[in-house]
Design an enzyme around this catalytic site. Structure first.
Site, short mmCIF file in Angstrom:
data_model
loop_
_atom_site.label_atom_id
_atom_site.label_comp_id
_atom_site.label_asym_id
_atom_site.label_seq_id
_atom_site.Cartn_x
_atom_site.Cartn_y
_atom_site.Cartn_z
N ASN A 1 0.81 -1.23 0.00
CA ASN A 1 0.00 0.00 0.00
C ASN A 1 0.84 1.28 0.00
O ASN A 1 0.51 2.25 -0.65
CB ASN A 1 -1.02 -0.01 1.13
CG ASN A 1 -0.39 -0.16 2.49
OD1 ASN A 1 0.76 -0.57 2.63
ND2 ASN A 1 -1.14 0.18 3.52
N GLU A 14 6.60 1.68 16.02
CA GLU A 14 7.57 2.32 15.13
C GLU A 14 7.58 3.82 15.45
O GLU A 14 6.67 4.34 16.08
CB GLU A 14 7.16 2.09 13.67
CG GLU A 14 7.23 0.62 13.30
CD GLU A 14 7.06 0.34 11.82
OE1 GLU A 14 6.03 0.74 11.25
OE2 GLU A 14 7.95 -0.31 11.24
N CYS A 29 -3.61 1.16 6.43
CA CYS A 29 -3.84 0.40 7.67
C CYS A 29 -4.64 1.23 8.66
O CYS A 29 -5.50 0.71 9.36
CB CYS A 29 -2.52 -0.06 8.26
SG CYS A 29 -1.37 1.28 8.57
N GLU A 47 3.58 -4.68 12.52
CA GLU A 47 2.55 -3.66 12.27
C GLU A 47 1.51 -4.30 11.36
O GLU A 47 1.77 -4.52 10.19
CB GLU A 47 3.17 -2.43 11.60
CG GLU A 47 4.15 -1.67 12.46
CD GLU A 47 3.53 -1.00 13.67
OE1 GLU A 47 2.29 -0.99 13.80
OE2 GLU A 47 4.30 -0.50 14.51
P1 NAD Z 1 0.57 -9.34 3.41
O1 NAD Z 1 0.61 -9.79 4.82
O2 NAD Z 1 -0.09 -10.20 2.41
O3 NAD Z 1 2.04 -9.10 2.87
C1 NAD Z 1 2.96 -8.24 3.50
C2 NAD Z 1 4.37 -8.69 3.15
O4 NAD Z 1 4.61 -9.98 3.73
C3 NAD Z 1 4.64 -8.85 1.66
O5 NAD Z 1 5.95 -8.41 1.38
C4 NAD Z 1 4.54 -10.35 1.47
O6 NAD Z 1 5.27 -10.83 0.34
C5 NAD Z 1 5.15 -10.85 2.75
N1 NAD Z 1 4.82 -12.23 3.11
C6 NAD Z 1 3.88 -13.04 2.56
N2 NAD Z 1 3.89 -14.26 3.19
C7 NAD Z 1 4.86 -14.18 4.14
C8 NAD Z 1 5.33 -15.09 5.13
N3 NAD Z 1 4.83 -16.31 5.28
N4 NAD Z 1 6.33 -14.69 5.95
C9 NAD Z 1 6.84 -13.44 5.85
N5 NAD Z 1 6.43 -12.54 4.93
C10 NAD Z 1 5.44 -12.90 4.09
O7 NAD Z 1 -0.07 -7.89 3.47
P2 NAD Z 1 -0.46 -6.94 2.23
O8 NAD Z 1 -1.67 -7.55 1.59
O9 NAD Z 1 0.74 -6.65 1.42
O10 NAD Z 1 -0.86 -5.60 2.99
C11 NAD Z 1 -2.15 -5.35 3.46
C12 NAD Z 1 -2.26 -5.55 4.95
O11 NAD Z 1 -1.22 -4.87 5.61
C13 NAD Z 1 -3.54 -4.98 5.53
O12 NAD Z 1 -4.07 -5.88 6.49
C14 NAD Z 1 -3.09 -3.72 6.24
O13 NAD Z 1 -3.93 -3.28 7.29
C15 NAD Z 1 -1.73 -4.11 6.69
N6 NAD Z 1 -0.91 -2.92 6.91
C16 NAD Z 1 -0.56 -2.59 8.18
C17 NAD Z 1 0.18 -1.46 8.42
C18 NAD Z 1 0.57 -1.08 9.82
O14 NAD Z 1 1.46 -0.30 9.97
N7 NAD Z 1 -0.05 -1.61 10.85
C19 NAD Z 1 0.59 -0.66 7.35
C20 NAD Z 1 0.23 -1.02 6.07
C21 NAD Z 1 -0.52 -2.18 5.86
#
Ligand code: NAD
Length: 467
Positions: free
Chosen positions: A145, A448, A275, A241
């Site tokens: 995002n 963070e 998020c 996060e």
């Molecule tokens: P995601 O969890 O699908 O992926 C995030 C990252 O993790 C990607 O780089 C992905 O390739 C990697 N990943 C996938 N499988 C993994 C594994 N088994 N082990 C380690 N890494 C792995 O999330 P997304 O769809 O990219 O992002 C959307 C989500 O992120 C939403 O739920 C959103 O709320 C959250 N988000 C949270 C914050 C925050 O600061 N709290 C900020 C932005 C997004």
């Protein structure tokens, strides 16, 4: 040959294969990037491990200078980076430019921070000092995002504390990470920053790797749980996060038009893929109809389109998987409540969903209980007899939330009862590098930003000297 490379040991490196990157506004591949296999991931980690030993010996003042040089280079390349960001992520070019600007500003702020030795006791009996030392190699795992800004949430503080980094971007948005690593390669010693590009298959490899000391992860709660399990074998330090489902509680005394405009901005920025976006609006019955109408007016006026076109306010969802997921939420929302703006999908191509307002929904409906992470805002009516705090706290996550009222004392009283890392009053989605940011409940572990965030990249060492 790929258009964009991996960055390992300061060098542009070909991949084991290539990954196509799709523009979500056109659904067409517009660039390719080198993709890692486990051997290349090992190489990136080994390079980071070797470089960290040298980097840890540099003075913190030199690390601060290096961070400012990275900020300068981002500034000098801002237009190019913003364009690539819009193409890979989908956000309007104005939002992409703002993301580059925020990235630069966060890095500059972090460059002013320090890790002084704390003297805990100094008397006739003893002198006790607290040092904060680097951890080693930090794996920075990034979602799609805010593919650039979220790098700046992690990497500068990790570096300032004397760690090295392996950055793993999301497979759909790896290009701005490559541009960032390229900038770093010109400024930092070889190997201090490295990249691993995958197709969602190497995250787990990084999080279990014995030479990774810490994982700083931003992404979904579901993946965060996998990260925690996989990091357990080596007791890695973790900052997680994760997802949120931020409630907004709107009291009857607000100026409806003004509040609607602010709430709309907090819900639909980046097409709702934030998020900390406002994801559930609880509005008092006395102003409910008026608030719904104001929100619908704003949503209907939005200009939806390719982010590269001047004037676009809402771009596409980032990727097909998310598009399909949000379409599913939309179908169920139509059954649960009444759509009063948006809701109809334009003809393709592109993963476009117009900003959608759905009213007459309630707790227990999917669109209220689940994180939509897309451009649909559920508006829920409450009455004086409803347990509004219970509603706000009725989900497993607790990232942010907001209370809207002219009565600040009342708003604060409610805010303090909301179970989340941040609660805003009369705003939502406001954050900065000087303000610790983190989630309660299943929205994460750790924080963070600010000194608390910097400390998470360090190992405490106490030197306790008898006198
Ligand atoms: P995601 O969890 O699908 O992926 C995030 C990252 O993790 C990607 O780089 C992905 O390739 C990697 N990943 C996938 N499988 C993994 C594994 N088994 N082990 C380690 N890494 C792995 O999330 P997304 O769809 O990219 O992002 C959307 C989500 O992120 C939403 O739920 C959103 O709320 C959250 N988000 C949270 C914050 C925050 O600061 N709290 C900020 C932005 C997004």
């Amino acid at each position: 040959m790929s258009d964009y490379k991996l960055w390992i040991d300061g060098k542009a490196t070909e991949g084991a294969s290539n990954l196509d990157v799709v523009n979500p506004a056109t659904e067409k591949v517009f660039a390719s990037i080198a993709r890692s296999d486990t051997a290349l991931a090992d190489k990136a980690i080994a390079s980071a491990k070797a470089a960290q030993k040298i980097w840890a010996k540099t003075a913190i003042a030199d690390r601060q200078v290096a961070l400012n040089k990275i900020a300068d280079a981002l500034n000098a390349n801002a237009d190019k980076i913003a364009r690539v960001l819009t193409q890979e992520q989908g956000k309007p070019i104005a939002e992409a430019s703002a993301e580059v600007m925020y990235t630069e500003a966060f890095i500059r702020y972090f460059a002013t921070m320090d890790l002084p030795v704390e003297v805990l006791q100094d008397d006739d009996a003893k002198r006790v000092e607290l040092y904060r030392k680097p951890l080693g190699v930090v794996a920075c795992i990034i979602p799609w995002n805010f593919p650039l800004l979220i790098i700046a949430f992690k990497v500068p503080l990790a570096l300032l504390a004397g760690n090295s980094c392996v950055i793993k971007p999301s497979p759909t948005t790896p290009l701005t990470a490559a541009l960032f690593a390229e900038i770093c390669a010109d400024i930092l010693p070889a190997g201090v920053i490295n990249t691993v590009n995958d197709d969602n298959d190497l995250g787990g490899y990084l999080t279990q790797h014995a030479d990774v000391a810490k994982v700083s992860f931003t992404g979904s709660t579901e993946t965060g749980k996998k990260v925690m399990a996989s990091a357990a074998n080596t007791l890695k330090r973790l900052t997680l996060e994760l997802g949120g489902n931020d409630p907004a509680i709107v009291l009857p005394d607000v100026n409806v038009a003004e509040t609607a405009a602010k709430m709309y901005g907090a819900a639909f920025m980046n097409c709702g893929q934030v998020c900390l976006a406002l994801k559930r609006a609880y509005v008092h019955e006395s102003i409910y109809d008026e608030m719904c109408d104001e929100l619908a007016k704003l949503a209907k006026a939005a200009i939806v389109g390719d982010g590269l076109e001047q004037g676009t306010q809402i771009g596409p969802l980032n990727n097909k998987m998310q598009y399909e997921k949000v379409k599913g939420f939309l179908e169920n929302a139509k059954k649960a409540g009444k759509v009063i703006a948006g809701g109809e999908l334009p003809d393709g191509p592109g993963y476009f969903i117009p900003p959608t307002i759905v009213r007459d929904v309630k707790d227990g409906d999917e669109i209220v209980d689940e994180e939509q992470f897309g451009p649909i805002m559920p508006v829920i009516k409450y009455t004086d007899s409803d347990d509004i705090i219970g509603s706000a706290n009725g989900v497993d996550v607790g990232l942010g939330g907001s209370v809207w009222s002219k009565d600040i004392a009342k708003a604060k009283e409610i805010a303090l009862q909301v179970e989340s890392g941040t609660v805003w009053i009369n705003t939502h989605l406001d954050f900065g590098p000087n303000i610790p940011f983190g989630g309660a409940k299943q929205s994460g572990i750790g924080v963070e930003f600010a000194q608390e965030g910097l400390n998470e990249f360090t190992q405490v060492q106490v030197i306790n000297q008898a006198k």
